[in-house]
Design an enzyme around this catalytic site. Structure first.
Site, mmCIF file in Angstrom:
data_model
loop_
_atom_site.group_PDB
_atom_site.id
_atom_site.type_symbol
_atom_site.label_atom_id
_atom_site.label_comp_id
_atom_site.label_asym_id
_atom_site.label_seq_id
_atom_site.Cartn_x
_atom_site.Cartn_y
_atom_site.Cartn_z
ATOM 1 N N ASP A 179 -7.853 3.820 1.126
ATOM 2 C CA ASP A 179 -6.942 4.304 2.164
ATOM 3 C C ASP A 179 -7.750 4.794 3.374
ATOM 4 O O ASP A 179 -8.548 5.720 3.243
ATOM 5 C CB ASP A 179 -6.140 5.469 1.549
ATOM 6 N N CYS A 223 -1.160 0.705 7.383
ATOM 7 C CA CYS A 223 -2.594 0.406 7.556
ATOM 8 C C CYS A 223 -3.008 -0.828 6.750
ATOM 9 O O CYS A 223 -3.141 -1.924 7.293
ATOM 10 C CB CYS A 223 -3.464 1.600 7.155
ATOM 11 N N ARG A 224 -3.190 -0.673 5.448
ATOM 12 C CA ARG A 224 -3.810 -1.748 4.651
ATOM 13 C C ARG A 224 -2.898 -2.960 4.448
ATOM 14 O O ARG A 224 -3.321 -4.097 4.661
ATOM 15 C CB ARG A 224 -4.248 -1.194 3.288
ATOM 16 N N SER A 225 -1.656 -2.721 3.976
ATOM 17 C CA SER A 225 -0.838 -3.898 3.630
ATOM 18 C C SER A 225 -0.371 -4.702 4.845
ATOM 19 O O SER A 225 -0.340 -5.937 4.763
ATOM 20 C CB SER A 225 0.323 -3.523 2.706
ATOM 21 N N ASN A 261 2.403 1.446 4.235
ATOM 22 C CA ASN A 261 2.729 0.166 4.885
ATOM 23 C C ASN A 261 2.520 0.237 6.404
ATOM 24 O O ASN A 261 3.244 -0.378 7.185
ATOM 25 C CB ASN A 261 4.165 -0.281 4.552
ATOM 26 N N CYS A 293 0.872 -1.180 0.000
ATOM 27 C CA CYS A 293 0.000 0.000 0.000
ATOM 28 C C CYS A 293 0.909 1.230 0.000
ATOM 29 O O CYS A 293 2.085 1.138 -0.374
ATOM 30 C CB CYS A 293 -0.966 -0.018 1.182
HETATM 31 P P1 4NP Z 1 -1.678 2.820 4.119
HETATM 32 O O1 4NP Z 1 -2.261 4.183 4.727
HETATM 33 O O2 4NP Z 1 -1.168 3.130 2.722
HETATM 34 O O3 4NP Z 1 -2.843 1.892 4.114
HETATM 35 O O4 4NP Z 1 -0.564 2.389 5.058
HETATM 36 C C1 4NP Z 1 -1.520 5.358 4.751
HETATM 37 C C2 4NP Z 1 -0.602 5.576 5.760
HETATM 38 C C3 4NP Z 1 0.131 6.760 5.798
HETATM 39 C C4 4NP Z 1 -0.064 7.713 4.824
HETATM 40 C C5 4NP Z 1 -0.969 7.501 3.817
HETATM 41 C C6 4NP Z 1 -1.693 6.317 3.768
HETATM 42 N N1 4NP Z 1 0.680 8.949 4.887
HETATM 43 O O5 4NP Z 1 0.462 9.796 4.027
HETATM 44 O O6 4NP Z 1 1.510 9.111 5.788
#
Ligand code: 4NP
Length: 185
Positions: free
Chosen positions: A150, A37-39, A35, A32
């Site tokens: 997201d 939240c989702r992945s 790295n 994702c």
């Molecule tokens: P992820 O979520 O891609 O599911 O881990 C996010 C975590 C952090 C950010 C964006 C999305 N960020 O912009 O810091």
């Protein structure tokens, strides 16, 4: 909502799965943006399913992010809390996607179209590019979604949605990789 369709999306299982089905070892990388939240949630859910089906020897499972700003961090606290409520302990440490991942993994699964496009652009060879697929292609029960959205700027509902989509998708992913295989091989 930007990520939803009114009509079912009609996801198709990517063709590369046919080549990986029943192999004695399959290496899967979930990807994702951050790295956190989702992945890592996908990694934890898939690992749990693999363990429950006694298939640990057959899979290498990891996750990574396209944005390296959270490198070394545990998953976002909100994701850890929501996942823990469903029985998953997420202990992965965030790391950026690296070029060697295309050599080290058989299947690289992006959570949304941006992840997918960036991974395909990053792939060093045409063959590597075919390893990149979308998580939503394995999700059967939520046809209104065209990606795993997201949740970072959402409330609790966003995290629950991600977990619902990932539980569905990871279960179907494992089913498609193991359907009709000899359990002894
Ligand atoms: P992820 O979520 O891609 O599911 O881990 C996010 C975590 C952090 C950010 C964006 C999305 N960020 O912009 O810091």
């Amino acid at each position: 909502m930007r990520h939803t369709h009114i009509e079912p999306a009609g996801h198709e299982i990517p063709r590369i799965i046919d080549r990986l089905r029943c192999l004695s070892s399959v290496k899967v990388l979930f990807v994702c943006l951050g790295n956190i939240c989702r992945s890592p949630a996908a990694e934890g859910i898939f690992r749990d399913l693999v363990e429950k089906r006694d298939l640990t020897d057959r899979f290498v499972i990891d996750s990574a992010g396209l944005y390296g700003g959270h490198a070394g961090d545990l998953p976002d606290r909100r994701m850890r809390v929501h996942a823990f409520q469903r029985g998953y302990s997420l202990i992965h440490r965030s790391r950026p996607v690296r070029i060697s991942d295309f050599e080290d993994f058989d299947l690289i699964i992006g959570m949304d179209d941006s992840n997918y496009d960036r991974l395909r652009a990053f792939a060093p060879t045409l063959e590597d590019r075919e390893k990149v697929v979308r998580m939503i292609d394995f999700v059967k029960g939520f046809p209104q979604y065209d990606c795993v959205p997201d949740p970072y700027y959402d409330g609790a509902e966003g995290f629950e949605t991600v977990l619902n989509l990932l539980e569905d998708g990871c279960s179907n992913l494992l089913d498609t990789l193991t359907a009709g295989c000899d359990p002894e091989k």
